[in-house]
Design a protein around this motif. Structure first.
Motif, PDB file in Angstrom:
ATOM      1  N   HIS A  61       8.955  -1.025   6.378  1.00  0.00           N
ATOM      2  CA  HIS A  61       9.231  -2.367   6.865  1.00  0.00           C
ATOM      3  C   HIS A  61       8.304  -3.350   6.153  1.00  0.00           C
ATOM      4  CE1 HIS A  61      10.685   0.006  10.433  1.00  0.00           C
ATOM      5  NE2 HIS A  61      11.745  -0.684  10.065  1.00  0.00           N
ATOM      6  N   PHE A  62       8.695  -4.612   6.155  1.00  0.00           N
ATOM      7  CA  PHE A  62       7.918  -5.638   5.474  1.00  0.00           C
ATOM      8  C   PHE A  62       7.800  -6.854   6.370  1.00  0.00           C
ATOM      9  CE2 PHE A  62      10.082  -2.989   2.442  1.00  0.00           C
ATOM     10  CZ  PHE A  62       9.050  -2.614   1.581  1.00  0.00           C
ATOM     11  N   GLU A  63       6.650  -7.532   6.271  1.00  0.00           N
ATOM     12  CA  GLU A  63       6.424  -8.744   7.050  1.00  0.00           C
ATOM     13  C   GLU A  63       5.898  -9.836   6.129  1.00  0.00           C
ATOM     14  OE1 GLU A  63       3.930  -8.044  10.464  1.00  0.00           O
ATOM     15  OE2 GLU A  63       5.405  -6.721  11.382  1.00  0.00           O
ATOM     16  N   VAL A 113       1.969 -14.614   2.415  1.00  0.00           N
ATOM     17  CA  VAL A 113       1.692 -13.265   1.940  1.00  0.00           C
ATOM     18  C   VAL A 113       2.769 -12.348   2.505  1.00  0.00           C
ATOM     19  CG1 VAL A 113       0.055 -11.362   1.848  1.00  0.00           C
ATOM     20  CG2 VAL A 113      -0.783 -13.718   1.966  1.00  0.00           C
ATOM     21  N   PHE A 114       3.496 -11.686   1.618  1.00  0.00           N
ATOM     22  CA  PHE A 114       4.489 -10.696   1.991  1.00  0.00           C
ATOM     23  C   PHE A 114       3.820  -9.340   1.851  1.00  0.00           C
ATOM     24  CE2 PHE A 114       6.733 -14.386   0.568  1.00  0.00           C
ATOM     25  CZ  PHE A 114       7.895 -14.439   1.327  1.00  0.00           C
ATOM     26  N   TYR A 115       3.932  -8.478   2.865  1.00  0.00           N
ATOM     27  CA  TYR A 115       3.226  -7.200   2.792  1.00  0.00           C
ATOM     28  C   TYR A 115       4.020  -6.078   3.449  1.00  0.00           C
ATOM     29  CZ  TYR A 115       1.765  -8.410   7.560  1.00  0.00           C
ATOM     30  OH  TYR A 115       1.745  -8.767   8.889  1.00  0.00           O
ATOM     31  N   SER A 116       3.733  -4.868   2.987  1.00  0.00           N
ATOM     32  CA  SER A 116       4.400  -3.683   3.536  1.00  0.00           C
ATOM     33  C   SER A 116       3.738  -3.281   4.849  1.00  0.00           C
ATOM     34  CB  SER A 116       4.338  -2.518   2.541  1.00  0.00           C
ATOM     35  OG  SER A 116       2.996  -2.148   2.270  1.00  0.00           O
ATOM     36  N   ARG A 170       0.877  -1.170   0.000  1.00  0.00           N
ATOM     37  CA  ARG A 170       0.000   0.000   0.000  1.00  0.00           C
ATOM     38  C   ARG A 170       0.909   1.212   0.000  1.00  0.00           C
ATOM     39  NH1 ARG A 170      -3.464   2.097   5.111  1.00  0.00           N
ATOM     40  NH2 ARG A 170      -3.869   4.169   4.309  1.00  0.00           N
ATOM     41  N   ILE A 171       0.545   2.225  -0.793  1.00  0.00           N
ATOM     42  CA  ILE A 171       1.317   3.460  -0.828  1.00  0.00           C
ATOM     43  C   ILE A 171       0.398   4.646  -0.556  1.00  0.00           C
ATOM     44  CG2 ILE A 171       3.148   2.611  -2.343  1.00  0.00           C
ATOM     45  CD1 ILE A 171       1.689   3.951  -4.693  1.00  0.00           C
ATOM     46  N   ARG A 200       2.928   1.980   3.161  1.00  0.00           N
ATOM     47  CA  ARG A 200       2.049   1.989   4.325  1.00  0.00           C
ATOM     48  C   ARG A 200       1.597   0.566   4.592  1.00  0.00           C
ATOM     49  NH1 ARG A 200       4.331   5.731   5.714  1.00  0.00           N
ATOM     50  NH2 ARG A 200       3.618   7.868   5.697  1.00  0.00           N
ATOM     51  N   ASN A 201       0.882   0.375   5.691  1.00  0.00           N
ATOM     52  CA  ASN A 201       0.454  -0.952   6.114  1.00  0.00           C
ATOM     53  C   ASN A 201      -0.519  -1.560   5.102  1.00  0.00           C
ATOM     54  OD1 ASN A 201       0.029  -3.253   7.589  1.00  0.00           O
ATOM     55  ND2 ASN A 201      -1.403  -2.306   9.007  1.00  0.00           N
ATOM     56  N   SER A 202      -0.178  -2.723   4.607  1.00  0.00           N
ATOM     57  CA  SER A 202      -1.041  -3.412   3.642  1.00  0.00           C
ATOM     58  C   SER A 202      -1.361  -4.833   4.094  1.00  0.00           C
ATOM     59  CB  SER A 202      -0.392  -3.433   2.259  1.00  0.00           C
ATOM     60  OG  SER A 202       0.791  -4.203   2.294  1.00  0.00           O
ATOM     61  N   LYS A 203      -1.372  -5.054   5.397  1.00  0.00           N
ATOM     62  CA  LYS A 203      -1.729  -6.385   5.894  1.00  0.00           C
ATOM     63  C   LYS A 203      -3.100  -6.749   5.329  1.00  0.00           C
ATOM     64  CE  LYS A 203      -2.821  -8.935  10.043  1.00  0.00           C
ATOM     65  NZ  LYS A 203      -3.109  -8.820  11.469  1.00  0.00           N
TER      66      LYS A 203
END
Length: 137
Positions: free
Chosen positions: A131-133, A123-126, A95-96, A103-106
Motif C-alpha cells: 500500500h502507498f500513502e 511525500v509519497f511513501y510505501s 523501503r524494501i 515495507r513501511n518507509s514513512k
C-alpha cells in the motif's frame, strides 16, 4: 499538522514508485533499504538510496540524543539541489525487504523536517503489504 491519505496508483505513480524501488535495491545498508526520487512538475530531478555514512546536513534536523545522522534516501535526493528545484516538489520514498517486497518507509522526523526546510510539498511513501500513502508537509 501533517495530513496523510492513501494513494491511488496511477501509471505515473507506479513508475515513480518503481524507480524509487530500483534505487532502494542499490542500497547496501542491510535490512533497511530505502530509495527516494525527487520530482518537480512531473520531471525527475534526482534520486538516491540510503547509505551508512554520516550526514552533516541531516544533523541539523536530528535530535542530538538520537545519535549521529546518517544519509537517508530522502536527504540524498534533496542534497545539493537548488531551492527552486525543491520548493513545491514531491518526493517518492520506498523501503524494501530482502525479498524486494515493499515495507513501511514513512519518513522519520529528521527527514520530515529537512524536507519541510527545503520546501517539499508532498511525500509519497510505501507502507506494509504494497500500500502507498501521501503526506503533505
Amino acid at each position: 499538522m501533517i495530513m496523510r491519505n492513501q494513494v491511488d496508483l496511477t501509471n505515473r505513480n507506479q513508475r515513480l514508485f518503481g524507480f524509487a524501488k530500483r534505487m532502494a535495491e542499490l542500497s547496501s545498508y542491510g535490512k533497511f533499504r530505502h530509495g527516494a526520487v525527487l520530482v518537480h512538475h512531473g520531471v525527475v530531478l534526482n534520486a538516491s538510496h540510503n547509505k551508512d555514512k554520516p550526514c552533516s546536513f541531516g544533523s541539523r534536523f536530528r535530535c542530538k540524543s538520537k545519535g549521529q545522522a546518517t544519509l537517508h534516501a530522502e536527504l540524498g535526493a534533496i542534497l545539493n539541489m537548488p531551492r527552486e528545484s525543491t520548493e513545491g516538489a514531491d518526493v517518492y520514498v520506498v523501503r524494501i525487504n530482502y525479498d524486494n517486497e515493499f515495507r513501511n518507509s514513512k519518513p522519520c522526523p529528521m527527514c520530515q523536517e529537512a524536507m519541510r526546510f527545503c520546501g517539499i510539498k508532498r511525500v509519497f511513501y510505501s507502507t506494509e503489504y504494497g500500500h502507498f500513502e501521501v503526506m503533505k508537509l
